[in-house]
Structures are given as C-alpha cells and as structure tokens.
Design a protein around this motif. Structure first.
Motif, PDB file in Angstrom:
ATOM      1  N   UNK A 122      65.282  67.632 -37.284  1.00 27.85           N
ATOM      2  CA  UNK A 122      64.663  67.064 -38.471  1.00 27.85           C
ATOM      3  C   UNK A 122      64.825  65.558 -38.623  1.00 27.85           C
ATOM      4  N   UNK A 123      65.838  64.946 -38.034  1.00 25.81           N
ATOM      5  CA  UNK A 123      66.056  63.516 -38.234  1.00 25.81           C
ATOM      6  C   UNK A 123      64.919  62.658 -37.675  1.00 25.81           C
ATOM      7  N   UNK A 124      64.431  62.874 -36.466  1.00 21.96           N
ATOM      8  CA  UNK A 124      63.342  62.009 -35.974  1.00 21.96           C
ATOM      9  C   UNK A 124      62.076  62.054 -36.829  1.00 21.96           C
ATOM     10  N   UNK A 125      61.583  63.246 -37.257  1.00 23.29           N
ATOM     11  CA  UNK A 125      60.385  63.207 -38.113  1.00 23.29           C
ATOM     12  C   UNK A 125      60.647  62.582 -39.479  1.00 23.29           C
ATOM     13  N   UNK A 126      61.850  62.830 -40.043  1.00 21.50           N
ATOM     14  CA  UNK A 126      62.167  62.227 -41.344  1.00 21.50           C
ATOM     15  C   UNK A 126      62.259  60.709 -41.232  1.00 21.50           C
ATOM     16  N   UNK A 127      62.856  60.227 -40.171  1.00 23.75           N
ATOM     17  CA  UNK A 127      62.956  58.787 -39.967  1.00 23.75           C
ATOM     18  C   UNK A 127      61.569  58.172 -39.825  1.00 23.75           C
ATOM     19  N   UNK A 128      60.701  58.821 -39.094  1.00 26.10           N
ATOM     20  CA  UNK A 128      59.328  58.337 -38.939  1.00 26.10           C
ATOM     21  C   UNK A 128      58.615  58.308 -40.290  1.00 26.10           C
ATOM     22  N   UNK A 129      58.782  59.340 -41.079  1.00 25.62           N
ATOM     23  CA  UNK A 129      58.159  59.405 -42.404  1.00 25.62           C
ATOM     24  C   UNK A 129      58.669  58.282 -43.310  1.00 25.62           C
TER      25      UNK A 129
END
Length: 189
Positions: A122-129
């Motif tokens: 979940x961290x990579x998509x949340x960071x991108x968002x």
C-alpha cells in the motif's frame, strides 16, 4: 634427403600443437558445462513448474537475484530442494508454503497480503496519490496567486504617476551616461 629431415621435426611439432589444442579445448568445454543444472523431470509440466518457481523465489544471499540467476551455494541448495519437492508431486502452493515457512516472506518476489507486508503493497500507491494531490494543490495555489485572489492586489496595467515617470527618466539618463565597460583603466592603456 635434406628436405625430409627438415620436415620431420616440423611435422612432429604440428602434431603436438594440434594434440595440445585438442586437450585444452576438451578441458575448457568441461568447465563450461559444469555450471549448467541438469535435472531429470517426469513430464514437461514438472519442468515448467520448476522453472516458474525458481524464477519466483529470491536468493537469500544475493537478494536481488532469483534462484534461476544465482550461482550462490544456498541458491543451488534451494534449487535442489524445489526439484525434490516437485518430484514428490507437491503443488506450487505447498512448495511456496514450505519455502516461506523456512525463509519468511523475503524468499518470494510476490509476498502474500498480510499486515506485516501491507507497507509493501500500500505505501507506493499511497505515496503516488499524495504526490499527485500535492502537485494539484500547489498548481492551484499558484494560479490563485497569479490572479491576485489571495488578498494581494497586483495591478500590472496601472499607469505611472508623473513623479514616478520623472524618477524613471532620471535613472535611465544616468544609466546611458555611465561607461559600462568593465575593463580597468590600466587594461585600456
């Protein structure tokens, strides 16, 4: 007769060189074949299963290589273990469970979804968002500032007053009279 005496040693030398090169080629060929893993499978499905699994599992020593690409001793042992488990007719899920039980989630390039691996998922998509939202917020803020809607009025079309015009003319005339040459007086001589 003299010609045959000269050719005989040269012929022996050629035979010895050819024999030596043949022996050297055989030795080099044996070392090149030593690194190839040879496993005997019962069916092409087992071989495909083996190839898929060793591509999926990570080498514990190399860390950024899969088992197929690694020549580390532990990778060789793990390849042998995967082969043995496939020969025992174990399924992919059973082999993955066995490897994860022994080496943890690190062994797999596709770790399972659990609380301990949520950060990986979940961290990579949340960071991108967050970065996209921040970029939109920043660009919107810049547009508001450029339009003068934040309480600061920017009036670029207002004319200069007569005193401002006089001061501007005075500064421009001083700038025209100043020598803008940056060379020193000594350099000019």
């Amino acid at each position: 007769m003299n010609v045959t005496r000269i050719r005989a040693p040269q012929l022996k030398l050629n035979i010895i060189l050819k024999l030596a090169s043949l022996i050297l080629a055989c030795l080099l060929n044996m070392t090149a074949n030593a690194a190839i893993d040879v496993y005997d499978f019962d069916s092409p499905q087992q071989e495909a299963q083996y190839r898929g699994l060793i591509e999926e599992f990570r080498c514990p020593k190399c860390q950024n290589q899969n088992l197929a690409a690694s020549d580390a001793p532990i990778a060789q042992d793990l390849k042998q273990k995967v082969y043995d488990l496939i020969k025992d007719r174990r399924s992919d899920a059973e082999i993955r469970a066995y490897m994860q039980e022994r080496y943890g989630d690190f062994i797999s390039y596709k770790p399972p979804m659990r609380p301990s691996t949520w950060i990986l998922w979940f961290f990579p998509p949340l960071l991108l968002l967050v970065l996209i939202v921040g970029w939109f917020w920043q660009s919107k803020r810049r547009q508001v500032v450029a339009r003068g809607q934040n309480g600061v009025t920017v009036n670029s079309t207002a004319a200069l007053t007569s005193t401002e015009k006089a001061e501007l003319d005075r500064l421009l005339s001083q700038a025209e009279n100043v020598d803008h040459d940056i060379t020193s007086i000594e350099d000019k001589k």
